[in-house]
Design a protein around this motif. Structure first.
Motif, PDB file in Angstrom:
ATOM      1  N   ILE A  49       0.845  -1.207   0.000  1.00 17.31           N
ATOM      2  CA  ILE A  49       0.000   0.000   0.000  1.00 17.31           C
ATOM      3  C   ILE A  49       0.872   1.246   0.000  1.00 17.31           C
ATOM      4  O   ILE A  49       0.592   2.218  -0.724  1.00 17.31           O
ATOM      5  CB  ILE A  49      -0.961  -0.020   1.202  1.00 17.31           C
ATOM      6  N   THR A  50       1.935   1.244   0.791  1.00 17.65           N
ATOM      7  CA  THR A  50       2.838   2.395   0.852  1.00 17.65           C
ATOM      8  C   THR A  50       3.509   2.634  -0.495  1.00 17.65           C
ATOM      9  O   THR A  50       3.617   3.778  -0.952  1.00 17.65           O
ATOM     10  CB  THR A  50       3.899   2.175   1.942  1.00 17.65           C
ATOM     11  N   SER A  51       3.964   1.562  -1.138  1.00 16.37           N
ATOM     12  CA  SER A  51       4.621   1.732  -2.441  1.00 16.37           C
ATOM     13  C   SER A  51       3.633   2.252  -3.483  1.00 16.37           C
ATOM     14  O   SER A  51       3.990   3.078  -4.327  1.00 16.37           O
ATOM     15  CB  SER A  51       5.264   0.427  -2.894  1.00 16.37           C
ATOM     16  N   SER A  55       4.180   5.821  -5.429  1.00 15.20           N
ATOM     17  CA  SER A  55       4.208   5.909  -6.898  1.00 15.20           C
ATOM     18  C   SER A  55       3.122   6.848  -7.409  1.00 15.20           C
ATOM     19  O   SER A  55       3.337   7.584  -8.374  1.00 15.20           O
ATOM     20  CB  SER A  55       4.060   4.523  -7.514  1.00 15.20           C
ATOM     21  N   ALA A  56       1.964   6.855  -6.754  1.00 13.50           N
ATOM     22  CA  ALA A  56       0.907   7.786  -7.158  1.00 13.50           C
ATOM     23  C   ALA A  56       1.348   9.221  -6.921  1.00 13.50           C
ATOM     24  O   ALA A  56       1.111  10.106  -7.763  1.00 13.50           O
ATOM     25  CB  ALA A  56      -0.378   7.490  -6.391  1.00 13.50           C
ATOM     26  N   VAL A  58       4.425  10.337  -6.882  1.00 15.34           N
ATOM     27  CA  VAL A  58       5.474  10.655  -7.850  1.00 15.34           C
ATOM     28  C   VAL A  58       4.858  11.045  -9.190  1.00 15.34           C
ATOM     29  O   VAL A  58       5.352  11.939  -9.882  1.00 15.34           O
ATOM     30  CB  VAL A  58       6.443   9.459  -8.003  1.00 15.34           C
ATOM     31  N   GLN A  59       3.773  10.396  -9.556  1.00 13.32           N
ATOM     32  CA  GLN A  59       3.120  10.726 -10.821  1.00 13.32           C
ATOM     33  C   GLN A  59       2.293  11.999 -10.726  1.00 13.32           C
ATOM     34  O   GLN A  59       2.167  12.746 -11.697  1.00 13.32           O
ATOM     35  CB  GLN A  59       2.221   9.574 -11.266  1.00 13.32           C
ATOM     36  N   LEU A  60       1.728  12.286  -9.569  1.00  7.40           N
ATOM     37  CA  LEU A  60       0.838  13.439  -9.428  1.00  7.40           C
ATOM     38  C   LEU A  60       1.567  14.755  -9.155  1.00  7.40           C
ATOM     39  O   LEU A  60       1.062  15.816  -9.512  1.00  7.40           O
ATOM     40  CB  LEU A  60      -0.176  13.193  -8.309  1.00  7.40           C
ATOM     41  N   LEU A  61       2.729  14.706  -8.526  1.00  5.66           N
ATOM     42  CA  LEU A  61       3.417  15.948  -8.183  1.00  5.66           C
ATOM     43  C   LEU A  61       3.789  16.796  -9.402  1.00  5.66           C
ATOM     44  O   LEU A  61       3.541  18.006  -9.388  1.00  5.66           O
ATOM     45  CB  LEU A  61       4.647  15.657  -7.320  1.00  5.66           C
ATOM     46  N   PRO A  62       4.372  16.247 -10.475  1.00  4.79           N
ATOM     47  CA  PRO A  62       4.659  17.101 -11.642  1.00  4.79           C
ATOM     48  C   PRO A  62       3.388  17.723 -12.226  1.00  4.79           C
ATOM     49  O   PRO A  62       3.390  18.888 -12.626  1.00  4.79           O
ATOM     50  CB  PRO A  62       5.307  16.148 -12.646  1.00  4.79           C
ATOM     51  N   HIS A  63       2.317  16.973 -12.248  1.00  8.48           N
ATOM     52  CA  HIS A  63       1.045  17.518 -12.747  1.00  8.48           C
ATOM     53  C   HIS A  63       0.571  18.657 -11.851  1.00  8.48           C
ATOM     54  O   HIS A  63       0.107  19.689 -12.341  1.00  8.48           O
ATOM     55  CB  HIS A  63       0.002  16.398 -12.801  1.00  8.48           C
TER      56      HIS A  63
END
Length: 135
Positions: A49-51, A55-56, A58-63
């Motif tokens: 769950i933590t991983s 990962s979510a 990491v994908q959402l921060l640039p957006h």
């Protein structure tokens, strides 16, 4: 009535089956193993769950950063447009003010109020003044 009755076999006490007690060590050891397995499974599920959460992110921060930059740009544009709208509102209210109609008419055309005198400077005077003031 006095018949001979069959002889009864002597009563023997019924022997109970011996219950062999299970060793308690084995049960305790087994429960510790189950608890260890359960704890390991919980840790594994939490790691998964933590991983997934990392990962979510990491994908959402640039957006998110891109959206924040666009928002700043839009706020800057809004401020510029507000200034332009304010100046246009001032100009609009001035253009439709009946008290300033004559002055606006004079600014936008070559017509002058008949009561106003026109002052004309001769070309020679302005040329002489301009040449004298220039060193």
């Amino acid at each position: 009535m006095n018949a001979i009755q069959p002889s009864r076999p002597p009563l023997k006490p019924i022997q109970k089956r011996r219950v062999v007690p299970r060793p308690k060590r084995h049960l305790r050891q087994r429960s510790y193993q189950v608890m260890a397995l359960e704890g390991t499974a919980k840790i594994a599920v939490n790691l998964v769950i933590t991983s997934a959460a990392v990962s979510a992110l990491v994908q959402l921060l640039p957006h998110h950063w891109l959206q924040q930059e666009k928002l700043r740009e839009m706020q800057t544009e809004v401020k510029l447009m507000e200034g332009r709208v304010n100046s246009l509102q001032v100009q609009f209210s001035r253009n439709f003010d009946p008290r300033q109609a004559k002055s606006i008419m004079q600014e936008q055309s070559y017509r002058f109020d008949p009561n106003q005198r026109r002052i004309a400077f001769p070309k020679e005077t302005t040329e002489v003044e301009s040449t004298e003031s220039s060193p």
